[in-house]
Scaffold this motif. Structure first.
Motif, PDB file in Angstrom:
ATOM      1  N   ILE A 185     -26.863 -44.361 -86.839  1.00  0.00           N
ATOM      2  CA  ILE A 185     -25.868 -45.424 -86.769  1.00  0.00           C
ATOM      3  C   ILE A 185     -24.529 -44.780 -86.446  1.00  0.00           C
ATOM      4  CG2 ILE A 185     -24.827 -47.397 -87.915  1.00  0.00           C
ATOM      5  CD1 ILE A 185     -27.841 -47.638 -87.510  1.00  0.00           C
ATOM      6  N   TYR A 186     -24.022 -45.081 -85.270  1.00  0.00           N
ATOM      7  CA  TYR A 186     -22.803 -44.434 -84.792  1.00  0.00           C
ATOM      8  C   TYR A 186     -21.556 -45.156 -85.287  1.00  0.00           C
ATOM      9  CZ  TYR A 186     -25.508 -41.315 -81.768  1.00  0.00           C
ATOM     10  OH  TYR A 186     -26.353 -40.352 -81.294  1.00  0.00           O
ATOM     11  N   ARG A 187     -21.365 -45.094 -86.579  1.00  0.00           N
ATOM     12  CA  ARG A 187     -20.121 -45.506 -87.239  1.00  0.00           C
ATOM     13  C   ARG A 187     -20.079 -44.817 -88.590  1.00  0.00           C
ATOM     14  NH1 ARG A 187     -22.005 -51.334 -87.348  1.00  0.00           N
ATOM     15  NH2 ARG A 187     -20.143 -51.723 -86.123  1.00  0.00           N
ATOM     16  N   LEU A 188     -18.913 -44.737 -89.171  1.00  0.00           N
ATOM     17  CA  LEU A 188     -18.744 -44.027 -90.438  1.00  0.00           C
ATOM     18  C   LEU A 188     -19.655 -44.583 -91.523  1.00  0.00           C
ATOM     19  CD1 LEU A 188     -17.229 -42.098 -92.406  1.00  0.00           C
ATOM     20  CD2 LEU A 188     -15.612 -43.979 -92.767  1.00  0.00           C
ATOM     21  N   ASP A 189     -19.708 -45.905 -91.639  1.00  0.00           N
ATOM     22  CA  ASP A 189     -20.470 -46.553 -92.702  1.00  0.00           C
ATOM     23  C   ASP A 189     -20.750 -47.977 -92.255  1.00  0.00           C
ATOM     24  OD1 ASP A 189     -21.567 -47.266 -95.261  1.00  0.00           O
ATOM     25  OD2 ASP A 189     -20.265 -45.783 -96.209  1.00  0.00           O
ATOM     26  N   ARG A 190     -21.326 -48.769 -93.138  1.00  0.00           N
ATOM     27  CA  ARG A 190     -21.562 -50.162 -92.820  1.00  0.00           C
ATOM     28  C   ARG A 190     -20.236 -50.866 -92.529  1.00  0.00           C
ATOM     29  NH1 ARG A 190     -23.628 -50.665 -98.486  1.00  0.00           N
ATOM     30  NH2 ARG A 190     -21.866 -49.242 -98.506  1.00  0.00           N
ATOM     31  N   PHE A 191     -20.296 -51.945 -91.789  1.00  0.00           N
ATOM     32  CA  PHE A 191     -19.087 -52.593 -91.298  1.00  0.00           C
ATOM     33  C   PHE A 191     -18.174 -52.989 -92.458  1.00  0.00           C
ATOM     34  CE2 PHE A 191     -16.490 -56.045 -89.688  1.00  0.00           C
ATOM     35  CZ  PHE A 191     -16.095 -55.549 -88.458  1.00  0.00           C
ATOM     36  N   GLY A 192     -16.966 -52.428 -92.457  1.00  0.00           N
ATOM     37  CA  GLY A 192     -15.962 -52.764 -93.454  1.00  0.00           C
ATOM     38  C   GLY A 192     -16.231 -52.225 -94.840  1.00  0.00           C
ATOM     39  N   ARG A 193     -17.210 -51.298 -94.965  1.00  0.00           N
ATOM     40  CA  ARG A 193     -17.565 -50.780 -96.279  1.00  0.00           C
ATOM     41  C   ARG A 193     -17.453 -49.259 -96.271  1.00  0.00           C
ATOM     42  NH1 ARG A 193     -23.109 -53.717 -97.858  1.00  0.00           N
ATOM     43  NH2 ARG A 193     -22.481 -53.113 -99.990  1.00  0.00           N
ATOM     44  N   GLY A 194     -17.621 -48.647 -97.451  1.00  0.00           N
ATOM     45  CA  GLY A 194     -17.422 -47.206 -97.529  1.00  0.00           C
ATOM     46  C   GLY A 194     -18.402 -46.553 -98.476  1.00  0.00           C
ATOM     47  N   GLY A 195     -18.384 -45.232 -98.480  1.00  0.00           N
ATOM     48  CA  GLY A 195     -19.281 -44.476 -99.341  1.00  0.00           C
ATOM     49  C   GLY A 195     -18.710 -43.109 -99.657  1.00  0.00           C
ATOM     50  N   HIS A 196     -19.448 -42.351-100.453  1.00  0.00           N
ATOM     51  CA  HIS A 196     -18.943 -41.114-101.015  1.00  0.00           C
ATOM     52  C   HIS A 196     -18.959 -39.930-100.059  1.00  0.00           C
ATOM     53  CE1 HIS A 196     -18.265 -40.636-105.616  1.00  0.00           C
ATOM     54  NE2 HIS A 196     -17.217 -40.261-104.924  1.00  0.00           N
ATOM     55  N   HIS A 197     -19.356 -40.144 -98.811  1.00  0.00           N
ATOM     56  CA  HIS A 197     -19.207 -39.077 -97.817  1.00  0.00           C
ATOM     57  C   HIS A 197     -17.793 -39.047 -97.253  1.00  0.00           C
ATOM     58  CE1 HIS A 197     -20.374 -42.765 -95.888  1.00  0.00           C
ATOM     59  NE2 HIS A 197     -20.210 -42.301 -94.665  1.00  0.00           N
ATOM     60  N   LEU A 198     -17.076 -40.162 -97.375  1.00  0.00           N
ATOM     61  CA  LEU A 198     -15.735 -40.251 -96.789  1.00  0.00           C
ATOM     62  C   LEU A 198     -14.764 -39.205 -97.338  1.00  0.00           C
ATOM     63  CD1 LEU A 198     -13.662 -41.575 -94.972  1.00  0.00           C
ATOM     64  CD2 LEU A 198     -13.318 -43.345 -96.722  1.00  0.00           C
ATOM     65  N   PRO A 199     -14.708 -38.934 -98.648  1.00  0.00           N
ATOM     66  CA  PRO A 199     -13.773 -37.899 -99.121  1.00  0.00           C
ATOM     67  C   PRO A 199     -14.036 -36.537 -98.486  1.00  0.00           C
ATOM     68  CG  PRO A 199     -14.573 -39.197-100.974  1.00  0.00           C
ATOM     69  CD  PRO A 199     -15.396 -39.593 -99.789  1.00  0.00           C
ATOM     70  N   PHE A 200     -15.292 -36.225 -98.204  1.00  0.00           N
ATOM     71  CA  PHE A 200     -15.607 -34.952 -97.559  1.00  0.00           C
ATOM     72  C   PHE A 200     -15.155 -34.966 -96.101  1.00  0.00           C
ATOM     73  CE2 PHE A 200     -18.559 -35.467-101.093  1.00  0.00           C
ATOM     74  CZ  PHE A 200     -18.413 -34.261-101.750  1.00  0.00           C
ATOM     75  N   ASN A 201     -15.362 -36.086 -95.415  1.00  0.00           N
ATOM     76  CA  ASN A 201     -14.853 -36.209 -94.050  1.00  0.00           C
ATOM     77  C   ASN A 201     -13.334 -36.040 -94.018  1.00  0.00           C
ATOM     78  OD1 ASN A 201     -17.263 -38.787 -93.185  1.00  0.00           O
ATOM     79  ND2 ASN A 201     -17.325 -36.614 -92.691  1.00  0.00           N
ATOM     80  N   LYS A 202     -12.658 -36.657 -94.977  1.00  0.00           N
ATOM     81  CA  LYS A 202     -11.204 -36.540 -95.033  1.00  0.00           C
ATOM     82  C   LYS A 202     -10.765 -35.094 -95.249  1.00  0.00           C
ATOM     83  CE  LYS A 202      -9.914 -41.185 -96.609  1.00  0.00           C
ATOM     84  NZ  LYS A 202      -9.309 -41.988 -97.710  1.00  0.00           N
ATOM     85  N   ALA A 203     -11.601 -34.324 -95.947  1.00  0.00           N
ATOM     86  CA  ALA A 203     -11.304 -32.909 -96.191  1.00  0.00           C
ATOM     87  C   ALA A 203     -11.732 -32.028 -95.025  1.00  0.00           C
ATOM     88  CB  ALA A 203     -12.001 -32.450 -97.469  1.00  0.00           C
ATOM     89  N   GLY A 204     -12.215 -32.646 -93.942  1.00  0.00           N
ATOM     90  CA  GLY A 204     -12.599 -31.890 -92.753  1.00  0.00           C
ATOM     91  C   GLY A 204     -14.006 -31.336 -92.802  1.00  0.00           C
ATOM     92  N   MET A 205     -14.854 -31.854 -93.691  1.00  0.00           N
ATOM     93  CA  MET A 205     -16.210 -31.335 -93.856  1.00  0.00           C
ATOM     94  C   MET A 205     -17.218 -32.277 -93.200  1.00  0.00           C
ATOM     95  SD  MET A 205     -15.843 -30.320 -97.880  1.00  0.00           S
ATOM     96  CE  MET A 205     -14.464 -29.316 -98.456  1.00  0.00           C
TER      97      MET A 205
END
Length: 476
Positions: A309-329
């Motif tokens: 699925i070529y998007r960060l997460d489900r539409f308009g929702r979030g998950g616990h991988h985002l903090p790692f992405n924000k940290a450049g991981m």
């Protein structure tokens, strides 16, 4: 479809007899490469590529046990609620009791493998929109240190906390069976399986808190990873990996979604400018991590189709991988394909004949085991493989050839490198060639404008790193 559309005109005479070559892309990949590429070091012409299979991964793919996993899910459900603001003192109810049990279970797993795991609490004290008073958010992690490259880390995570309809209700029963006892149980089972092996890189099994209140646990662990000097190659965030019955009426136990960011959220303005002119909107490290997981599933898993699925997460929702992405991981979300919203974030009740609530009957133990196995083979393959190539660069403007360069690793586990390319409209890597233990390669008569390119490190044991897209855009 006529096969001419896939190749530059200069290749038609070589491949003229293969009218239907698109039905066998792996064969043609090798034939293509042999006609268009030459190495910058002549000795690669006589080198043999390592086997593309690691037979140990077939065993790992069938090792997770559904009965053990559902037993762990039941234990977590029995704590009543695991809300991040719930009781921390009780030995039987609340998130405090849950995390103490998780820690004890990791310690039991460690004892069975000769204390091969270091079990650590990683915490932070937080306040926010959903945490009105300063609250300690505690993660439980188990670290299986690598033998030769311990600072290189791959990670599997699940969320301890649960909730009902009111996100601030910390006392009502919130069993959180699928969301997300299934993910924590998967991390525990992956630790049981993989602790029987030794790896080059480090594997971290993480049970995170504070997800429903604002992704606090993931942020704390990302900060901890940086403080420890970890080079985080991959975070596999497992959030709901046990349900097979969708609210759309679909019942399926053979598909899984892997979500990944396209453009890095941590990208700087300078990096954005580079990407704007060189491409790579679809080639972040997270996206190529997702592709790598799919490749492994196709090889080692039976009856499991990975949907990228070529998007960060489900539409308009979030998950616990985002903090790692924000940290450049590099980080992705692994989860079921067909969600049942009646079982997510709901008070336990029956209305108009519809049952609401995240109870254990909504968790399929065999499916939970299957997605745990997907994590296990991905963690093992990456921890056994060499680190992804560093400082990958590309050039070839206004020439017929494309030149790739990277930093040659001195790792003893490294056999060499494999270069990849694909049409700009392809979603996955199509062609590749093993080029040996060199620090660069030139693809003759493959115009840089018309394709996308990448490089992966290949281990002597056959395991390959994720593909690295050139420049900061795709760097791991």
């Amino acid at each position: 479809m006529h096969c001419r559309r896939f190749l530059p005109n200069t290749f038609y005479r070589t491949l003229g007899a293969l009218r239907c070559f698109h039905r066998s892309p792996l064969l043609i990949s090798g034939l293509l490469a042999s006609n268009i590429a030459f190495s910058v070091q002549a000795q690669t012409e006589t080198q043999t590529a390592p086997s593309s299979e690691d037979l140990r991964l077939y065993d790992i793919a069938t090792a997770p046990q559904g009965d053990r996993i559902i037993g762990d899910v039941q234990t977590l459900v029995n704590f009543g609620t695991r809300h991040s603001l719930s009781d921390t003192q009780s030995s039987a109810r609340g998130i405090g009791a849950a995390r103490r049990w998780i820690k004890a279970e990791f310690e039991r797993i460690s004892a069975a493998c000769g204390n091969c795991l270091e079990v650590v609490e990683v915490s932070s004290t937080d306040t926010g929109k959903r945490i009105p008073n300063p609250t300690q958010i505690v993660n439980i992690i188990a670290i299986q240190k690598g033998q030769s490259d311990p600072n290189r880390v791959v990670m599997m995570s699940g969320d301890i906390d649960s909730r009902v309809s009111d996100v601030m209700d910390a006392t009502s029963d919130a069993p959180g069976a699928n969301d997300n006892a299934s993910g924590v149980a998967g991390a525990l089972e992956a630790a049981r399986v993989l602790s029987q092996y030794q790896f080059n890189g480090t594997i971290v099994y993480a049970a995170l808190s504070g997800e429903e209140q604002g992704l606090y646990g993931g942020a704390a662990l990302a900060n901890y990873a940086k403080a420890q000097g970890w080079r985080v190659e991959a975070v596999l965030n497992n959030d709901m990996i046990g349900n097979i019955e969708g609210i759309n009426g679909v019942v399926s136990n053979h598909t899984v979604r892997v979500f990944s960011e396209g453009v890095r959220i941590a990208e700087t303005p300078e990096e954005a400018k580079e990407r704007y002119f060189s491409g790579g909107e679809n080639d972040s490290a997270s996206r190529n991590l997702a592709r790598h997981i799919k490749t492994l599933a196709d090889q080692y898993m039976i009856n499991l189709d990975v949907k990228l699925i070529y998007r960060l997460d489900r539409f308009g929702r979030g998950g616990h991988h985002l903090p790692f992405n924000k940290a450049g991981m590099p980080a992705v979300r692994v989860m079921e394909t067909n969600e049942n919203y009646n079982r997510q974030h709901q008070d336990i009740r029956v209305e108009n004949g519809i049952e609401y609530g995240d109870v254990i009957s909504g968790v399929d133990k065999e499916f939970n085991a299957k997605l745990t196995a997907l994590n296990a083979i991905s963690l093992a393959a990456m921890a056994w493989a060499p680190a992804p190539p560093q400082q990958v660069n590309i050039s070839g403007q206004v020439t017929a050839d494309t030149h790739l360069k990277w930093q040659l690793s001195d790792s003893e586990e490294l056999a060499g490198y494999r270069v990849y390319w694909r049409e700009t409209t392809d979603s996955e890597w199509r062609y590749s060639r093993y080029v040996g233990r060199v620090d660069g390669f030139t693809l003759k008569n493959l115009v840089i404008d018309n394709y996308l390119f990448g490089v992966a490190a290949v281990g002597k044991n056959g395991n390959t790193s994720p593909v690295v897209f050139p420049g900061a855009t795709g760097a791991f």
